[in-house]
Design a protein around this motif. Structure first.
Motif, PDB file in Angstrom:
ATOM      1  N   SER A 163       5.983  16.914 -10.924  1.00 11.64           N
ATOM      2  CA  SER A 163       7.044  17.506 -10.107  1.00 11.64           C
ATOM      3  C   SER A 163       7.860  16.445  -9.384  1.00 11.64           C
ATOM      4  N   GLY A 164       7.272  15.280  -9.165  1.00 10.26           N
ATOM      5  CA  GLY A 164       7.928  14.244  -8.376  1.00 10.26           C
ATOM      6  C   GLY A 164       7.526  14.270  -6.918  1.00 10.26           C
ATOM      7  N   VAL A 165       6.777  15.294  -6.504  1.00 13.32           N
ATOM      8  CA  VAL A 165       6.364  15.401  -5.103  1.00 13.32           C
ATOM      9  C   VAL A 165       5.412  14.268  -4.726  1.00 13.32           C
ATOM     10  N   ASP A 166       4.406  14.016  -5.564  1.00 10.50           N
ATOM     11  CA  ASP A 166       3.377  13.039  -5.207  1.00 10.50           C
ATOM     12  C   ASP A 166       3.955  11.645  -5.009  1.00 10.50           C
ATOM     13  N   ASN A 167       4.787  11.191  -5.942  1.00 10.62           N
ATOM     14  CA  ASN A 167       5.354   9.852  -5.798  1.00 10.62           C
ATOM     15  C   ASN A 167       6.365   9.794  -4.651  1.00 10.62           C
TER      16      ASN A 167
ATOM     17  N   SER B 278      -2.990   8.774  -8.376  1.00  9.26           N
ATOM     18  CA  SER B 278      -2.211   8.117  -9.435  1.00  9.26           C
ATOM     19  C   SER B 278      -0.797   7.812  -8.958  1.00  9.26           C
ATOM     20  N   ALA B 279      -0.234   8.689  -8.129  1.00  5.64           N
ATOM     21  CA  ALA B 279       1.115   8.444  -7.609  1.00  5.64           C
ATOM     22  C   ALA B 279       1.115   7.256  -6.658  1.00  5.64           C
ATOM     23  N   ALA B 280       0.102   7.157  -5.803  1.00  6.56           N
ATOM     24  CA  ALA B 280       0.016   6.010  -4.894  1.00  6.56           C
ATOM     25  C   ALA B 280      -0.065   4.712  -5.693  1.00  6.56           C
ATOM     26  N   TYR B 281      -0.830   4.733  -6.782  1.00  6.33           N
ATOM     27  CA  TYR B 281      -0.934   3.577  -7.675  1.00  6.33           C
ATOM     28  C   TYR B 281       0.424   3.247  -8.282  1.00  6.33           C
ATOM     29  N   SER B 282       1.138   4.267  -8.778  1.00  7.47           N
ATOM     30  CA  SER B 282       2.435   4.035  -9.414  1.00  7.47           C
ATOM     31  C   SER B 282       3.459   3.517  -8.414  1.00  7.47           C
ATOM     32  N   VAL B 283       3.418   4.032  -7.188  1.00  9.39           N
ATOM     33  CA  VAL B 283       4.342   3.567  -6.147  1.00  9.39           C
ATOM     34  C   VAL B 283       4.070   2.103  -5.816  1.00  9.39           C
ATOM     35  N   CYS B 284       2.804   1.745  -5.680  1.00  6.52           N
ATOM     36  CA  CYS B 284       2.453   0.336  -5.399  1.00  6.52           C
ATOM     37  C   CYS B 284       2.894  -0.573  -6.538  1.00  6.52           C
TER      38      CYS B 284
ATOM     39  N   SER C 199       0.843  -1.194   0.000  1.00  7.50           N
ATOM     40  CA  SER C 199       0.000   0.000   0.000  1.00  7.50           C
ATOM     41  C   SER C 199       0.873   1.237   0.000  1.00  7.50           C
ATOM     42  N   ALA C 200       0.297   2.356  -0.448  1.00  9.96           N
ATOM     43  CA  ALA C 200       0.984   3.651  -0.433  1.00  9.96           C
ATOM     44  C   ALA C 200      -0.051   4.729  -0.140  1.00  9.96           C
ATOM     45  N   PRO C 201       0.371   5.809   0.533  1.00  7.78           N
ATOM     46  CA  PRO C 201      -0.584   6.852   0.915  1.00  7.78           C
ATOM     47  C   PRO C 201      -0.816   7.884  -0.177  1.00  7.78           C
ATOM     48  N   GLY C 202      -1.927   8.602  -0.020  1.00 10.46           N
ATOM     49  CA  GLY C 202      -2.150   9.786  -0.832  1.00 10.46           C
ATOM     50  C   GLY C 202      -1.400  10.958  -0.254  1.00 10.46           C
ATOM     51  N   LYS C 203      -1.597  12.129  -0.836  1.00 12.51           N
ATOM     52  CA  LYS C 203      -0.874  13.304  -0.363  1.00 12.51           C
ATOM     53  C   LYS C 203      -1.783  14.528  -0.340  1.00 12.51           C
ATOM     54  N   ALA C 204      -1.421  15.459   0.524  1.00 10.38           N
ATOM     55  CA  ALA C 204      -2.063  16.771   0.549  1.00 10.38           C
ATOM     56  C   ALA C 204      -0.961  17.817   0.664  1.00 10.38           C
ATOM     57  N   ILE C 205      -1.229  19.019   0.175  1.00 13.06           N
ATOM     58  CA  ILE C 205      -0.314  20.131   0.375  1.00 13.06           C
ATOM     59  C   ILE C 205      -0.746  20.851   1.648  1.00 13.06           C
ATOM     60  N   LEU C 206       0.141  20.908   2.604  1.00 11.55           N
ATOM     61  CA  LEU C 206      -0.179  21.578   3.862  1.00 11.55           C
ATOM     62  C   LEU C 206      -0.092  23.089   3.693  1.00 11.55           C
ATOM     63  N   HIS C 207       1.008  23.555   3.123  1.00  5.10           N
ATOM     64  CA  HIS C 207       1.190  24.985   2.838  1.00  5.10           C
ATOM     65  C   HIS C 207       2.081  25.129   1.607  1.00  5.10           C
TER      66      HIS C 207
END
Length: 397
Positions: free
Chosen positions: A201-205, A146-152, A9-17
Motif C-alpha cells: 500500500s505504501g503505508v509502511d514505508n 521490511s519497510a524499515a529495512y527498505s527505508v534504511c 535508522s527507521a521505525p516500525g509501524k502499527a495500525i492504531l485504528h
C-alpha cells in the motif's frame, strides 16, 4: 559527516485504528513504533560487497567482478523508479539462485538491496561496501520490519551515491533530511517494499520515512504534522495468520450481511476520525485524563468491532482480559487472527503494574515490548547516540 560511513535508522509501524476497514474505503491511522531498524554502511577498498543481516541469519558477500556483468541491464534505468521492473528482478533472482516461486525473507532482503544498489550505481563505478543491519522489530509480525529495512537501505545508498546529502553535521547526534529528500527516500524505499511484498500500500514505508502518524484513505497517505508521544505495550501473540484469508473473511461477511456490516465499518471510520481529533487536541492544549479516557474507550469499541468483523482470535481475547485486569485497554493491530496487539499506557501507570502485566502476558506465551508511538522517521545517527548493544552487533561486520 563522511559519506564513506553512515549509520541510519527507521521505525516500525502499527495500525492504531482502521485496519481492514481501510480496504473498504475507510480511514486508517498508522503510527510509528519506537522500535527501530539500524543500518551501518561502510565504504571499503576490499573489492567486495557484503550484506549482513544477523536477525535472519543472512550473510552474503560478492566480488565486484561477479557483480559487474549485471550492470549492463541496469544502466540508464535510474530515473525509471515509479514501478519495479519485473525483468530486472528476474535477472537478480537468477543471479542469487532464488528460483522458487515463493521467496523466503533472506532472498527478498538480498533482492531489495541488489535492486537499489544496481539502479543507483550501474552507470558509474560499482562501490565496494559493507552493509550491516540489526532490528529491534520482530520479522513477519506485521510491524513494518521490511519497510524499515527498505527505508534504511534507500537513505544510505542515496547518500553514498550523492543523490542526496548526509544531514548529520560534525556536532550533531542525530539529523533528519529535508522534505524533498524524504520524498526521494520514500519513493526508493517503496521499490524495496514492492520486491518484498509484491503490491504494498505504501503505508509502511511512508511511516518509516516520516514517522509520527499518517492518515490513509483511498490510497492517499497524509502525514500528520504533530502527534503526542504515547507510551504503549506491544505484544506479539506469536499466532501465525494469513492477511489474505482474513481480508476474504470480512469480504464474505460484507456480502452476506451488508446491512449489518456496513454500519460496523462506518463506525470504525468514525473511531479513526475521533481518535485523530483527540490526538490533535493533545498537541495543542494541556493533556488531561479525559483525553486518555476517550482513547481507551475508542480502543475498546474498535476491538469489539474487529471481533464482529471476524478478524479476532481467542489469544487476543485472552490478552485483552489480562490487560483489563490491570485497568489497561488493548486492541489488535494489523491483520488480526493472532499477530500483535497494542496496550495504551497512561502516564501515571506505575512501572510495577507494567512489569506484573508483562509477566502475566509472557506466562501466556507472548512476547512483549514497552515502547512508544509517534516517534521520528528515518534519521542519521552519530554512533554515540545508538544503544551500545546494537553498535556492538553492527561493528562485528
Amino acid at each position: 559527516m563522511s559519506v564513506e560511513e553512515l549509520l541510519v535508522s527507521a521505525p516500525g509501524k502499527a495500525i492504531l485504528h482502521g485496519e481492514h476497514a481501510v480496504v473498504h474505503g475507510k480511514v486508517a491511522l498508522a503510527v510509528s513504533l519506537n522500535l527501530r531498524t539500524y543500518l551501518r554502511l561502510k565504504a571499503t577498498t576490499t573489492g567486495k560487497v557484503s550484506i549482513n543481516l544477523p536477525n535472519i541469519d543472512t550473510f552474503v558477500c560478492w566480488d565486484l567482478s561477479e557483480l559487474q556483468p549485471l550492470t549492463q541491464y541496469f544502466r540508464g534505468k535510474r530515473d525509471e523508479i515509479q514501478r519495479v521492473d519485473g525483468e530486472l528482478v528476474r535477472i537478480l533472482r537468477k543471479f542469487v539462485g532464488a528460483t522458487n516461486e515463493n521467496l523466503d525473507s533472506c532472498d527478498m532482503a538480498i533482492l531489495a538491496f541488489l535492486y537499489i544498489y544496481f539502479l543507483l550505481f550501474a552507470s558509474s563505478e560499482l562501490p565496494s561496501l559493507t552493509v550491516s543491519v540489526w532490528s529491534e522489530l520482530p520479522t513477519g509480525a506485521g510491524l513494518g520490519s521490511s519497510a524499515a529495512y527498505s527505508v534504511c537501505l534507500a537513505a544510505a545508498l542515496l547518500c553514498l551515491s550523492r543523490v542526496i546529502p548526509t544531514p548529520l553535521k560534525e556536532c550533531d547526534h542525530t539529523a533528519r533530511w529535508c522534505q524533498e529528500d524524504l520524498e526521494l527516500i520514500n519513493s526508493w524505499a517503496f521499490q524495496g517494499e514492492t520486491i518484498v511484498h509484491g503490491n504494498p500500500s505504501g503505508v509502511d514505508n511512508a511511516v518509516g520515512t516520516w514517522g509520527g502518524m499518517l492518515r490513509f484513505l483511498a490510497g492517499k497517505i497524509i502525514p500528520l504534522n504533530r502527534v503526542p508521544l504515547l507510551r504503549i505495550l506491544l505484544t506479539n501473540t506469536k499466532v501465525p495468520r494469513s492477511t489474505k484469508v482474513l481480508v476474504a473473511r470480512l469480504k464474505d461477511k460484507m456480502n452476506k450481511f451488508p446491512s449489518i456490516m456496513t454500519p460496523v465499518l462506518d463506525s470504525v471510520n468514525a473511531i479513526s476520525c475521533q481518535c485523530e481529533k483527540v490526538l490533535s487536541e493533545m498537541t495543542s492544549q494541556p493533556i488531561t485524563g479525559e483525553h486518555y479516557n476517550i482513547l481507551e474507550e475508542l480502543i475498546d469499541i474498535n476491538q469489539h468491532h474487529l471481533n464482529v468483523m471476524g478478524v479476532g482470535h481467542p489469544t487476543l481475547d485472552m490478552l485483552c482480559r489480562v490487560t483489563l485486569a490491570k485497568g489497561l485497554h488493548s486492541k489488535l493491530t494489523g491483520a488480526g487472527g493472532g499477530g500483535c496487539a497494542i496496550t495504551l499506557l497512561r502516564p501515571e501507570t506505575h512501572s510495577m503494574v507494567v512489569q506484573n502485566m508483562v509477566q502475566d502476558l509472557k506466562d501466556c506465551g507472548f512476547d512483549c515490548w514497552e515502547t512508544s508511538i509517534g516517534g521520528p522517521g528515518v534519521q542519521q545517527h552519530s554512533p554515540l547516540t545508538v544503544k551500545q548493544e546494537i553498535m556492538e552487533i553492527l561493528n562485528q561486520y
